[in-house]
Design a protein around this motif. Structure first.
Motif, mmCIF file in Angstrom:
data_model
loop_
_atom_site.group_PDB
_atom_site.id
_atom_site.type_symbol
_atom_site.label_atom_id
_atom_site.label_comp_id
_atom_site.label_asym_id
_atom_site.label_seq_id
_atom_site.Cartn_x
_atom_site.Cartn_y
_atom_site.Cartn_z
ATOM 1 N N LEU A 346 20.126 35.291 15.529
ATOM 2 C CA LEU A 346 19.255 35.268 14.291
ATOM 3 C C LEU A 346 19.794 36.033 13.086
ATOM 4 O O LEU A 346 20.595 36.887 13.062
ATOM 5 N N SER A 347 19.519 35.239 11.894
ATOM 6 C CA SER A 347 19.960 35.770 10.718
ATOM 7 C C SER A 347 19.106 35.244 9.396
ATOM 8 O O SER A 347 18.242 34.428 9.696
ATOM 9 N N GLN A 348 19.136 35.821 8.407
ATOM 10 C CA GLN A 348 18.421 35.421 7.243
ATOM 11 C C GLN A 348 19.058 34.419 6.393
ATOM 12 O O GLN A 348 18.508 33.392 5.914
ATOM 13 N N TRP A 349 20.439 34.195 6.333
ATOM 14 C CA TRP A 349 21.027 33.462 5.456
ATOM 15 C C TRP A 349 22.239 32.350 6.131
ATOM 16 O O TRP A 349 22.526 31.446 5.515
ATOM 17 N N ASP A 350 22.593 32.689 7.553
ATOM 18 C CA ASP A 350 23.495 31.703 8.032
ATOM 19 C C ASP A 350 23.024 30.464 8.446
ATOM 20 O O ASP A 350 21.637 30.282 8.616
ATOM 21 N N ASP A 351 23.857 29.526 8.355
ATOM 22 C CA ASP A 351 23.370 28.234 8.997
ATOM 23 C C ASP A 351 22.200 27.590 8.225
ATOM 24 O O ASP A 351 21.444 26.870 9.314
ATOM 25 N N LYS A 352 22.048 27.488 7.194
ATOM 26 C CA LYS A 352 20.891 27.101 6.300
ATOM 27 C C LYS A 352 21.170 25.784 5.701
ATOM 28 O O LYS A 352 22.505 25.467 5.587
ATOM 29 N N TRP A 353 20.180 25.076 5.318
ATOM 30 C CA TRP A 353 20.161 23.826 4.270
ATOM 31 C C TRP A 353 19.607 24.455 2.949
ATOM 32 O O TRP A 353 18.993 25.496 2.788
ATOM 33 N N LYS A 354 19.478 23.462 2.094
ATOM 34 C CA LYS A 354 18.981 23.417 0.763
ATOM 35 C C LYS A 354 18.137 22.252 0.575
ATOM 36 O O LYS A 354 18.289 21.022 0.840
ATOM 37 N N PHE A 355 16.862 22.672 0.076
ATOM 38 C CA PHE A 355 15.878 21.510 -0.229
ATOM 39 C C PHE A 355 16.393 20.717 -1.595
ATOM 40 O O PHE A 355 17.028 21.308 -2.477
ATOM 41 N N ALA A 356 16.062 19.698 -1.527
ATOM 42 C CA ALA A 356 16.257 18.626 -2.814
ATOM 43 C C ALA A 356 15.283 19.415 -3.911
ATOM 44 O O ALA A 356 14.369 19.777 -3.536
ATOM 45 N N ASP A 357 15.984 19.003 -5.179
ATOM 46 C CA ASP A 357 15.069 19.560 -6.530
ATOM 47 C C ASP A 357 13.612 19.166 -6.376
ATOM 48 O O ASP A 357 12.826 19.561 -6.819
ATOM 49 N N ALA A 358 13.317 17.814 -6.065
ATOM 50 C CA ALA A 358 12.121 17.308 -5.962
ATOM 51 C C ALA A 358 11.000 18.167 -4.966
ATOM 52 O O ALA A 358 9.904 17.645 -5.270
ATOM 53 N N VAL A 359 11.433 18.936 -4.389
ATOM 54 C CA VAL A 359 10.671 19.507 -3.077
ATOM 55 C C VAL A 359 9.870 20.751 -3.752
ATOM 56 O O VAL A 359 8.530 20.757 -3.569
ATOM 57 N N ASP A 360 10.451 21.153 -4.977
ATOM 58 C CA ASP A 360 9.940 22.398 -5.535
ATOM 59 C C ASP A 360 8.198 22.228 -6.108
ATOM 60 O O ASP A 360 8.367 21.340 -6.949
ATOM 61 N N GLY A 361 7.573 22.978 -5.737
ATOM 62 C CA GLY A 361 6.146 22.873 -6.278
ATOM 63 C C GLY A 361 5.424 21.720 -5.578
ATOM 64 O O GLY A 361 4.194 21.548 -5.991
ATOM 65 N N LYS A 362 5.918 20.919 -4.713
ATOM 66 C CA LYS A 362 5.257 19.574 -4.507
ATOM 67 C C LYS A 362 4.904 19.697 -2.862
ATOM 68 O O LYS A 362 5.200 20.424 -2.188
ATOM 69 N N SER A 363 3.711 19.080 -2.677
ATOM 70 C CA SER A 363 3.294 19.020 -1.147
ATOM 71 C C SER A 363 4.339 17.907 -0.483
ATOM 72 O O SER A 363 4.624 16.912 -1.045
ATOM 73 N N THR A 364 4.731 18.584 0.793
ATOM 74 C CA THR A 364 6.059 18.045 1.370
ATOM 75 C C THR A 364 5.767 18.316 2.738
ATOM 76 O O THR A 364 4.999 19.041 3.539
ATOM 77 N N THR A 365 6.083 17.137 3.476
ATOM 78 C CA THR A 365 6.280 17.112 5.042
ATOM 79 C C THR A 365 7.376 17.101 5.518
ATOM 80 O O THR A 365 8.396 16.336 5.152
ATOM 81 N N VAL A 366 7.758 18.221 6.629
ATOM 82 C CA VAL A 366 8.923 18.415 7.238
ATOM 83 C C VAL A 366 8.874 18.063 8.748
ATOM 84 O O VAL A 366 7.893 18.570 9.148
ATOM 85 N N THR A 367 9.657 17.394 9.254
ATOM 86 C CA THR A 367 9.439 16.909 10.579
ATOM 87 C C THR A 367 10.656 17.132 11.187
ATOM 88 O O THR A 367 11.902 16.936 10.893
ATOM 89 N N MET A 368 10.605 17.948 12.422
ATOM 90 C CA MET A 368 11.769 18.268 13.560
ATOM 91 C C MET A 368 11.496 17.229 14.422
ATOM 92 O O MET A 368 10.573 16.920 15.149
ATOM 93 N N VAL A 369 12.901 16.728 14.808
ATOM 94 C CA VAL A 369 12.914 15.662 15.902
ATOM 95 C C VAL A 369 13.921 16.051 16.912
ATOM 96 O O VAL A 369 15.178 16.153 16.446
ATOM 97 N N LEU A 370 13.666 16.690 17.992
ATOM 98 C CA LEU A 370 14.600 17.142 19.077
ATOM 99 C C LEU A 370 14.415 16.097 20.558
ATOM 100 O O LEU A 370 13.615 16.316 21.174
ATOM 101 N N GLN A 371 14.952 15.037 20.131
ATOM 102 C CA GLN A 371 14.909 14.055 21.090
ATOM 103 C C GLN A 371 16.155 13.648 21.982
ATOM 104 O O GLN A 371 17.271 13.826 21.306
ATOM 105 N N GLY A 372 16.241 13.436 23.281
ATOM 106 C CA GLY A 372 17.456 13.464 23.897
ATOM 107 C C GLY A 372 18.373 12.212 23.823
ATOM 108 O O GLY A 372 19.547 12.180 24.178
ATOM 109 N N ASP A 373 17.748 11.173 23.175
ATOM 110 C CA ASP A 373 18.602 10.019 22.994
ATOM 111 C C ASP A 373 19.057 9.839 21.533
ATOM 112 O O ASP A 373 19.527 8.614 21.118
ATOM 113 N N LYS A 374 18.985 10.899 20.740
ATOM 114 C CA LYS A 374 19.604 10.827 19.349
ATOM 115 C C LYS A 374 19.796 12.277 18.970
ATOM 116 O O LYS A 374 19.622 13.474 19.657
ATOM 117 N N ASP A 375 20.741 12.431 17.908
ATOM 118 C CA ASP A 375 21.120 13.683 17.508
ATOM 119 C C ASP A 375 19.934 14.444 16.907
ATOM 120 O O ASP A 375 18.865 14.018 16.430
#
Length: 383
Positions: A346-375
């Motif tokens: 666990l950490s606060q800053w390691d292994d993170k992404w950055k959101f694209a500029d368009a996300v800021d202040g907007k309604s956004t849908t984030v989807t996680m896909v953990l399936q065996g036949d794909k990355d």
């Protein structure tokens, strides 16, 4: 001319003989009777064998040859059953040497290990098998009236590790149709993982293929993994979403219930968006995401965090970038930018992404896909 006549007469005789040889007064099939095997020679009754993880290790089985009514050769098979079995539904059958024509069979330790697991012996443990021999000629098969017990100590893990693993059954999201079974992800040699939902009181099982007669793997205690008969199954004791890990090298199973998944926002050091389970290894959440204003600009770094329970112990697990990055994505970013991996710490800053500029202040849908036949991956969509 005399020579030609002799050749002609000779040819006629040959043809006549061939025709006569093919002629028969009885074209009906006659089933040949076979006597049962009277004596089993090797291995001795109650012999104990510790199996070895070697391709050349084998155990020799031998018995008295049978008599066949027409003097021909019989075909033999060695039958295995549980220690108190009667061979009405044998666990396994092995054809003898020389395609069944020898009154002996060299059976590898690897095959015996598989037989043991199918008979319910746990990996690394000692158990008993009962064996006998059947002889046949045509469709007439007869089993020996005698049998012996063989005590074997199984290998710790599986020798014949499956190339693929799937989950199927009414208690799983796949349902009972084998063709719809859901795939595990291969995480290392002999190790597999799946994120899926189970339904309490209903059964499921792990299989190695989507058609035909697959190998079936189950657990009897929730921690050890063994191979079962075709109808083997596991009953789910709770309805929930689980992370299931199978290790065929050590013949073990582990699972953890996933009680919560969400977007972890590094600047806030907290989960800012809950992601309910959407089915078949996916989670999705929708909400307004606001970047955090700092003196040097806006901070948009994020990863994921899930809460789990295993053996009544709660735990927090983070999921972060598979390919390290310190830049915001754009329309040219590769799909691999969004690939996900389970993080060891666990950490606060390691292994993170950055959101694209368009996300800021907007309604956004984030989807996680953990399936065996794909990355393992995720998507970010501005609504």
């Amino acid at each position: 001319m005399k020579t030609a006549n002799k050749l002609y007469i000779g040819l006629v005789c040959v043809l006549a003989l061939m025709a006569g040889a093919c002629k028969t007064d009885n074209l009906a099939y006659t089933d040949v009777k076979v006597s049962p095997v009277k004596s089993l020679y090797e291995p001795a009754d109650e012999r104990s064998v510790k199996l070895l993880n070697s391709a050349s290790a084998s155990l020799y089985f031998e018995w008295e040859p049978v008599k066949v009514e027409d003097g021909g050769a019989a075909i033999y098979e060695v039958l295995f059953d549980v220690a108190n079995g009667d061979f009405s539904a044998p666990v396994y059958r092995v054809v003898s040497d020389n395609n069944g024509y020898m009154s002996g069979a060299s059976i590898t330790h690897r095959v015996l290990n598989r037989v043991g697991t199918m008979a319910g012996i746990e990996p690394g443990q000692t158990g008993s098998l009962r064996w006998t021999v059947v002889a046949s000629r045509g469709i007439n098969e007869i089993r020996s009236e005698t049998s012996r017990v063989l005590n074997i100590t199984l290998l710790q893990g599986f020798v014949d590790v499956p190339d693929e693993v799937f989950i199927v059954g009414e208690g799983s999201e796949a349902g009972a149709n084998l063709a719809d079974a859901l795939p595990f992800k291969r995480t290392a040699a002999g190790e597999y993982e799946i994120f899926t939902r189970l339904e309490q009181g209903k059964t499921y099982r792990f299989v190695d293929r989507l058609s035909g007669t697959p190998r079936v793997f189950v657990t009897s205690n929730g921690t050890s993994l063994s191979e079962s008969m075709e109808d083997g199954s596991i009953t789910a004791d709770k309805t929930g979403v689980f992370r299931i890990n199978l290790d065929f090298n050590m013949a073990t199973l582990s699972s953890a219930e996933i009680t919560k998944m969400g977007v972890f926002f590094s600047p806030s050091n907290a989960v800012i968006l809950d992601m309910p389970y959407a089915g078949k290894g996916t989670w999705a959440g929708t909400g307004v995401i606001n970047f955090k204003q700092e003196s040097w600009g806006k901070d948009e770094r994020y990863k994921f965090q899930m809460e789990t329970i295993s053996n009544n112990q709660p735990a927090t697990v983070q999921l972060g970038t598979q390919n390290g990055t310190d830049s915001r994505p754009n329309s040219n970013s590769p799909a691999s930018y969004y690939f996900v991996r389970i993080l060891p710490n666990l950490s606060q800053w390691d292994d993170k992404w950055k959101f694209a500029d368009a996300v800021d202040g907007k309604s956004t849908t984030v989807t996680m896909v953990l399936q065996g036949d794909k990355d393992y991956t995720h998507t970010v969509h501005v609504n």
